[in-house]
Design an enzyme around this catalytic site. Structure first.
Site, mmCIF file in Angstrom:
data_model
loop_
_atom_site.group_PDB
_atom_site.id
_atom_site.type_symbol
_atom_site.label_atom_id
_atom_site.label_comp_id
_atom_site.label_asym_id
_atom_site.label_seq_id
_atom_site.Cartn_x
_atom_site.Cartn_y
_atom_site.Cartn_z
ATOM 1 N N HIS A 92 9.310 -25.466 -14.713
ATOM 2 C CA HIS A 92 9.138 -24.296 -15.582
ATOM 3 C C HIS A 92 8.683 -23.060 -14.806
ATOM 4 O O HIS A 92 7.816 -23.141 -13.961
ATOM 5 C CB HIS A 92 8.089 -24.630 -16.657
ATOM 6 C CG HIS A 92 7.821 -23.514 -17.605
ATOM 7 N ND1 HIS A 92 6.571 -22.971 -17.781
ATOM 8 C CD2 HIS A 92 8.649 -22.823 -18.425
ATOM 9 C CE1 HIS A 92 6.637 -22.003 -18.682
ATOM 10 N NE2 HIS A 92 7.894 -21.889 -19.082
ATOM 11 N N HIS A 102 8.159 -13.308 -15.316
ATOM 12 C CA HIS A 102 7.724 -13.649 -16.664
ATOM 13 C C HIS A 102 6.718 -12.630 -17.188
ATOM 14 O O HIS A 102 6.895 -12.050 -18.246
ATOM 15 C CB HIS A 102 7.120 -15.062 -16.698
ATOM 16 C CG HIS A 102 6.848 -15.563 -18.074
ATOM 17 N ND1 HIS A 102 5.815 -15.076 -18.855
ATOM 18 C CD2 HIS A 102 7.465 -16.505 -18.817
ATOM 19 C CE1 HIS A 102 5.823 -15.701 -20.023
ATOM 20 N NE2 HIS A 102 6.815 -16.569 -20.029
#
Length: 272
Positions: free
Chosen positions: A5, A41
């Site tokens: 991830h 992110h």
């Protein structure tokens, strides 16, 4: 599929593969003109992670190409990449343009214009059903550029936790009939039930469902990993791939599941 991830920094590719990931998820942010700009992110992100690691998109994709080209030590260990497309910064009308620009970028920097480029399968993960034209723009661009064959390596995911029926209708609008992964999940800081993941698995296993594979995110704890495997998913997205590997080796799971290899087709629904 053990999906590492938030792999947004080139060094992290090695880090996650060495821990047991055979797939990675990478965040893609866009500029105001719908060009893919950074693998980034930002805050907030999962508990226990540095949210600020980043690269320029082109640089990351070139490094990814190197890692997934025959001859590289990672080539037969890393064969699926989920691009988590942060289209929330775009206007809805820019979705098709974002697909076009992403396709041109990957064609040049990842697929090397079809000349011995990277070999991993790619999933375009889109957070908003309204942005389905990103898919059609992407597909049309590869066709226009004379590389329709590369679409064999491309799959799709809507990551907004929408109703599964609505997701299926959106794929029909986009003309997508296969290569469909369905995600479900929530940040590791919070708990989420399995109602929707069970609905996704039911669609996958039904005669008229569109879903080929189902994955759950972000699964870091040992018990959550077991619960997720018990739900019969195809993929687990995790910050700790080594924990997923450990649980897959437990007696309850080692005969029922195996870790995917390069020979496994991620667009084929697994039939028991």
């Amino acid at each position: 599929w053990i999906m590492g991830h938030m792999v947004n920094n080139i060094k992290q590719i090695d880090e996650f593969v060495n821990l047991g990931s055979n797939a990675i998820e990478t965040d893609v942010s866009f500029d105001k003109k719908a060009n893919p700009e950074y693998t980034y992110h930002g805050t907030p992100c999962d508990c226990g992670r540095d949210c600020l690691r980043w690269e320029y998109f082109n640089d990351f994709v070139k490094a990814l190409r190197t890692a997934t080209t025959p001859g590289n030590s990672k080539y037969d260990k890393l064969f699926l990449v989920v691009f988590d497309l942060k289209t929330g910064s775009l206007y809805d009308y820019q979705a098709s343009e974002a697909g076009t620009k992403l396709a041109k970028n990957l064609l040049q920097h990842y697929w090397n214009n079809g000349n011995n480029g990277g070999r991993a399968y790619i999933i375009l993960s889109i957070p908003n059903l309204k942005h389905y034209k990103l898919i059609t723009g992407f597909q049309q661009t590869l066709k226009d550029e004379g590389h329709a064959e590369l679409l064999d390596k491309v799959g799709y995911d809507f990551s907004g936790n929408d109703d599964i029926g609505d997701v299926q209708k959106t794929y029909e609008k986009a003309g997508v009939t296969g290569h469909v992964w369905q995600s479900d999940g929530i940040t590791n800081c919070l708990l989420r039930g399995f109602t929707r993941i069970n609905a996704a698995v039911a669609n996958r296993d039904s005669a008229n469902g569109i879903i080929n594979k189902v994955y759950y995110w972000t699964v870091d704890k040992r018990q959550t990993t077991r619960d997720t495997l018990d739900a019969n998913v195809d993929g687990i997205m995790t910050n700790y791939p080594d924990i997923t590997v450990e649980i897959l080796n437990e007696d309850a799971y080692k005969t029922k599941f195996r870790i995917a290899t390069y020979e496994d087709n991620p667009w084929e629904t697994f039939k028991e």
